[in-house]
Design a protein around this motif. Structure first.
Motif, PDB file in Angstrom:
ATOM      1  N   ARG A  28       2.245   4.512   8.712  1.00 38.97           N
ATOM      2  CA  ARG A  28       2.360   5.898   9.198  1.00 38.97           C
ATOM      3  C   ARG A  28       3.406   6.048  10.298  1.00 38.97           C
ATOM      4  NH1 ARG A  28      -3.258   5.360   9.606  1.00 38.97           N
ATOM      5  NH2 ARG A  28      -3.689   4.169  11.454  1.00 38.97           N
ATOM      6  N   VAL A  29       3.657   5.017  11.102  1.00 37.64           N
ATOM      7  CA  VAL A  29       4.710   5.106  12.119  1.00 37.64           C
ATOM      8  C   VAL A  29       6.068   5.253  11.435  1.00 37.64           C
ATOM      9  CG1 VAL A  29       5.898   3.878  13.973  1.00 37.64           C
ATOM     10  CG2 VAL A  29       3.397   3.841  13.856  1.00 37.64           C
ATOM     11  N   GLU A  30       6.326   4.408  10.445  1.00 33.06           N
ATOM     12  CA  GLU A  30       7.585   4.484   9.714  1.00 33.06           C
ATOM     13  C   GLU A  30       7.725   5.831   8.999  1.00 33.06           C
ATOM     14  OE1 GLU A  30       5.402   2.019   9.619  1.00 33.06           O
ATOM     15  OE2 GLU A  30       6.425   0.086   9.820  1.00 33.06           O
ATOM     16  N   LEU A  31       6.625   6.312   8.421  1.00 34.69           N
ATOM     17  CA  LEU A  31       6.656   7.597   7.718  1.00 34.69           C
ATOM     18  C   LEU A  31       6.894   8.751   8.685  1.00 34.69           C
ATOM     19  CD1 LEU A  31       3.830   7.141   5.060  1.00 34.69           C
ATOM     20  CD2 LEU A  31       6.300   7.238   4.669  1.00 34.69           C
ATOM     21  N   ALA A  32       6.394   8.634   9.903  1.00 35.90           N
ATOM     22  CA  ALA A  32       6.629   9.682  10.900  1.00 35.90           C
ATOM     23  C   ALA A  32       8.118   9.769  11.236  1.00 35.90           C
ATOM     24  CB  ALA A  32       5.811   9.416  12.162  1.00 35.90           C
ATOM     25  N   VAL A  33       8.771   8.613  11.312  1.00 34.29           N
ATOM     26  CA  VAL A  33      10.209   8.591  11.583  1.00 34.29           C
ATOM     27  C   VAL A  33      10.987   9.127  10.379  1.00 34.29           C
ATOM     28  CG1 VAL A  33      12.189   7.073  12.032  1.00 34.29           C
ATOM     29  CG2 VAL A  33      10.026   6.709  13.244  1.00 34.29           C
ATOM     30  N   LEU A  34      10.578   8.722   9.175  1.00 36.09           N
ATOM     31  CA  LEU A  34      11.270   9.142   7.956  1.00 36.09           C
ATOM     32  C   LEU A  34      10.857  10.532   7.476  1.00 36.09           C
ATOM     33  CD1 LEU A  34      11.100   5.800   5.943  1.00 36.09           C
ATOM     34  CD2 LEU A  34      13.098   6.798   7.062  1.00 36.09           C
ATOM     35  N   PRO A  36      11.139  13.709   8.240  1.00 36.72           N
ATOM     36  CA  PRO A  36      12.105  14.790   7.977  1.00 36.72           C
ATOM     37  C   PRO A  36      13.011  14.538   6.762  1.00 36.72           C
ATOM     38  CG  PRO A  36      12.069  14.199  10.304  1.00 36.72           C
ATOM     39  CD  PRO A  36      11.249  13.178   9.581  1.00 36.72           C
ATOM     40  N   LEU A  37      13.152  13.285   6.359  1.00 31.68           N
ATOM     41  CA  LEU A  37      14.003  12.959   5.215  1.00 31.68           C
ATOM     42  C   LEU A  37      13.248  13.015   3.890  1.00 31.68           C
ATOM     43  CD1 LEU A  37      15.808   9.864   6.757  1.00 31.68           C
ATOM     44  CD2 LEU A  37      16.634  12.222   6.687  1.00 31.68           C
ATOM     45  N   LEU A  38      11.928  12.962   3.966  1.00 35.89           N
ATOM     46  CA  LEU A  38      11.120  12.944   2.753  1.00 35.89           C
ATOM     47  C   LEU A  38      10.968  14.339   2.175  1.00 35.89           C
ATOM     48  CD1 LEU A  38       8.262  10.530   3.900  1.00 35.89           C
ATOM     49  CD2 LEU A  38      10.229   9.974   2.483  1.00 35.89           C
ATOM     50  N   LYS A  39      10.933  14.398   0.875  1.00 36.29           N
ATOM     51  CA  LYS A  39      10.730  15.668   0.185  1.00 36.29           C
ATOM     52  C   LYS A  39       9.292  15.809  -0.296  1.00 36.29           C
ATOM     53  CE  LYS A  39      15.441  16.376  -1.403  1.00 36.29           C
ATOM     54  NZ  LYS A  39      16.348  15.365  -1.092  1.00 36.29           N
ATOM     55  N   VAL A  40       8.423  14.928   0.177  1.00 34.60           N
ATOM     56  CA  VAL A  40       7.031  14.924  -0.248  1.00 34.60           C
ATOM     57  C   VAL A  40       6.147  14.664   0.977  1.00 34.60           C
ATOM     58  CG1 VAL A  40       7.092  12.474  -0.876  1.00 34.60           C
ATOM     59  CG2 VAL A  40       5.424  13.958  -1.957  1.00 34.60           C
ATOM     60  N   ARG A  41       5.007  15.300   1.014  1.00 36.19           N
ATOM     61  CA  ARG A  41       4.058  15.123   2.122  1.00 36.19           C
ATOM     62  C   ARG A  41       3.421  13.727   2.027  1.00 36.19           C
ATOM     63  NH1 ARG A  41       2.636  19.499   4.987  1.00 36.19           N
ATOM     64  NH2 ARG A  41       3.259  21.546   4.235  1.00 36.19           N
ATOM     65  N   PRO A  42       3.033  13.153   3.175  1.00 35.65           N
ATOM     66  CA  PRO A  42       2.454  11.808   3.166  1.00 35.65           C
ATOM     67  C   PRO A  42       1.263  11.644   2.214  1.00 35.65           C
ATOM     68  CG  PRO A  42       2.978  12.438   5.398  1.00 35.65           C
ATOM     69  CD  PRO A  42       3.233  13.653   4.536  1.00 35.65           C
ATOM     70  N   ARG A  43       0.363  12.630   2.130  1.00 29.01           N
ATOM     71  CA  ARG A  43      -0.797  12.501   1.235  1.00 29.01           C
ATOM     72  C   ARG A  43      -0.342  12.413  -0.225  1.00 29.01           C
ATOM     73  NH1 ARG A  43      -5.981  11.984   0.716  1.00 29.01           N
ATOM     74  NH2 ARG A  43      -7.218  13.253  -0.689  1.00 29.01           N
ATOM     75  N   GLU A  44       0.640  13.235  -0.597  1.00 27.03           N
ATOM     76  CA  GLU A  44       1.154  13.186  -1.973  1.00 27.03           C
ATOM     77  C   GLU A  44       1.927  11.886  -2.203  1.00 27.03           C
ATOM     78  OE1 GLU A  44       1.637  13.891  -5.855  1.00 27.03           O
ATOM     79  OE2 GLU A  44       0.258  14.903  -4.489  1.00 27.03           O
ATOM     80  N   LEU A  45       2.660  11.435  -1.194  1.00 31.48           N
ATOM     81  CA  LEU A  45       3.350  10.153  -1.303  1.00 31.48           C
ATOM     82  C   LEU A  45       2.325   9.041  -1.529  1.00 31.48           C
ATOM     83  CD1 LEU A  45       5.968   8.477  -1.096  1.00 31.48           C
ATOM     84  CD2 LEU A  45       5.538   8.326   1.372  1.00 31.48           C
ATOM     85  N   GLY A  46       1.219   9.093  -0.792  1.00 34.46           N
ATOM     86  CA  GLY A  46       0.144   8.112  -0.971  1.00 34.46           C
ATOM     87  C   GLY A  46      -0.403   8.120  -2.385  1.00 34.46           C
ATOM     88  N   ARG A  47      -0.519   9.288  -2.984  1.00 34.13           N
ATOM     89  CA  ARG A  47      -1.019   9.401  -4.355  1.00 34.13           C
ATOM     90  C   ARG A  47      -0.014   8.805  -5.349  1.00 34.13           C
ATOM     91  NH1 ARG A  47      -5.039  11.837  -6.464  1.00 34.13           N
ATOM     92  NH2 ARG A  47      -5.502  13.212  -4.729  1.00 34.13           N
ATOM     93  N   GLN A  48       1.272   8.915  -5.052  1.00 40.48           N
ATOM     94  CA  GLN A  48       2.314   8.446  -5.970  1.00 40.48           C
ATOM     95  C   GLN A  48       2.548   6.943  -5.893  1.00 40.48           C
ATOM     96  OE1 GLN A  48       5.868  10.681  -5.090  1.00 40.48           O
ATOM     97  NE2 GLN A  48       4.886  12.650  -5.472  1.00 40.48           N
ATOM     98  N   MET A  49       2.158   6.313  -4.804  1.00 41.24           N
ATOM     99  CA  MET A  49       2.470   4.901  -4.581  1.00 41.24           C
ATOM    100  C   MET A  49       1.650   3.972  -5.473  1.00 41.24           C
ATOM    101  SD  MET A  49       2.961   4.676  -0.480  1.00 41.24           S
ATOM    102  CE  MET A  49       3.476   2.971  -0.546  1.00 41.24           C
ATOM    103  N   ILE A  50       2.263   2.848  -5.841  1.00 37.36           N
ATOM    104  CA  ILE A  50       1.511   1.775  -6.496  1.00 37.36           C
ATOM    105  C   ILE A  50       0.489   1.283  -5.482  1.00 37.36           C
ATOM    106  CG2 ILE A  50       1.640  -0.592  -7.376  1.00 37.36           C
ATOM    107  CD1 ILE A  50       4.488   0.014  -8.293  1.00 37.36           C
ATOM    108  N   GLY A  51      -0.750   1.152  -5.921  1.00 41.31           N
ATOM    109  CA  GLY A  51      -1.798   0.688  -5.028  1.00 41.31           C
ATOM    110  C   GLY A  51      -2.483   1.809  -4.271  1.00 41.31           C
ATOM    111  N   SER A  52      -2.291   3.039  -4.706  1.00 40.25           N
ATOM    112  CA  SER A  52      -2.923   4.174  -4.038  1.00 40.25           C
ATOM    113  C   SER A  52      -4.440   4.012  -4.035  1.00 40.25           C
ATOM    114  CB  SER A  52      -2.559   5.478  -4.760  1.00 40.25           C
ATOM    115  OG  SER A  52      -3.243   6.566  -4.176  1.00 40.25           O
ATOM    116  N   VAL A  53      -5.067   4.409  -2.921  1.00 44.56           N
ATOM    117  CA  VAL A  53      -6.526   4.372  -2.834  1.00 44.56           C
ATOM    118  C   VAL A  53      -7.124   5.702  -3.283  1.00 44.56           C
ATOM    119  CG1 VAL A  53      -6.558   2.606  -1.041  1.00 44.56           C
ATOM    120  CG2 VAL A  53      -6.509   5.033  -0.389  1.00 44.56           C
TER     121      VAL A  53
END
Length: 188
Positions: A28-34, A36-53
Motif C-alpha cells: 500500500r505504501v508503493e501504491l500510494a506513491v503510484l 496518481p499514475l494508476l487508472k484503477v482504484r486499489p480495490r479493483e487492482l487487488g481484484r485483478q491481481m494474481i493471488g487476489s484474496v
C-alpha cells in the motif's frame, strides 16, 4: 500490459504465491506513491491481481489446459472438510490458476522464438493438501508451446511452520522454491 507478439527476448518473474497474501495491502505504501499514475482504484487492482484474496465476480471453470496436477489439487481442495473449502477458497484458487494460465499465455506470445522465460515459483499447502505450483506451471507451459530447459529446487524454511494452527494438519516442514527455465523454440 499489452506487448507485441514475438517482441521480448527474456522474461524474469516471480509471480505471487498462492497463499492468500493480499499483495495490494502489502504494497500500500508503493501504491500510494503510484496512485496518481494508476487508472484503477486499489480495490479493483487487488481484484485483478494474481493471488487476489477477493472472490472473483465471474464464474470460472477448471480448464483442462491447466493440466492434471492442477485439476487434482482443485478437486481435493473442493472436497476438503474445512469450512469454506468448497466456496471461498475454491473460488479464489480457481481465480489464481485462471490468471496464471492467462499470464503464461501472454508471456509465451510475447517471447521471440529462441526467447527464454524464468519463473521463480513457491509451492504451498492448503491445509494438508500440497499445492505443487512448480509442477502445475510446468504442465501449463506445455500447452503454451514452451519447453522446460531447466529446473532447480531449493528447500527452505517457511514462515507457515511457526503458525500454531499448522500442527492441525499433517505435512512436511518448510517449502520448496523452484526456478523454472522455459524456452520458446526457434522457427524451423
Amino acid at each position: 500490459m499489452t506487448l507485441a507478439q514475438s517482441s521480448i527476448d527474456f522474461v524474469l518473474t516471480s509471480p505471487p504465491y498462492c497463499t492468500r497474501i493480499d499483495y495490494t495491502a502489502a504494497t500500500r505504501v508503493e501504491l500510494a506513491v503510484l496512485g496518481p499514475l494508476l487508472k484503477v482504484r486499489p480495490r479493483e487492482l487487488g481484484r485483478q491481481m494474481i493471488g487476489s484474496v477477493q472472490v472473483p465476480n465471474d464464474v470460472i471453470e477448471i480448464n483442462e489446459s491447466w493440466g492434471p496436477s492442477c485439476a487434482s489439487f482443485l478437486a481435493a481442495l473442493k472436497r476438503h472438510r474445512s469450512k469454506a473449502s468448497a466456496g471461498y477458497y475454491y473460488k479464489t484458487h480457481l481465480d489464481y490458476f485462471d490468471k496464471m494460465a492467462r499470464s503464461l499465455d501472454r508471456v509465451s506470445k510475447a517471447l521471440k522464438p529462441g526467447g527464454q522465460a524464468v519463473f521463480v515459483i513457491h509451492d504451498s499447502y492448503y491445509k494438508d493438501i500440497h499445492n505443487d505450483l512448480p509442477t502445475i506451471l510446468e504442465e501449463m507451459r506445455t500447452r503454451q508451446g514452451l519447453y522446460l530447459s531447466g529446473r532447480q529446487d531449493f528447500h527452505l524454511r517457511s514462515m507457515s511452520d511457526i503458525n500454531p494452527g499448522r500442527k492441525t494438519y499433517m505435512r512436511p516442514p518448510g517449502a520448496t522454491k523452484s526456478v523454472l527455465c522455459f524456452l520458446k523454440p526457434r522457427l524451423s
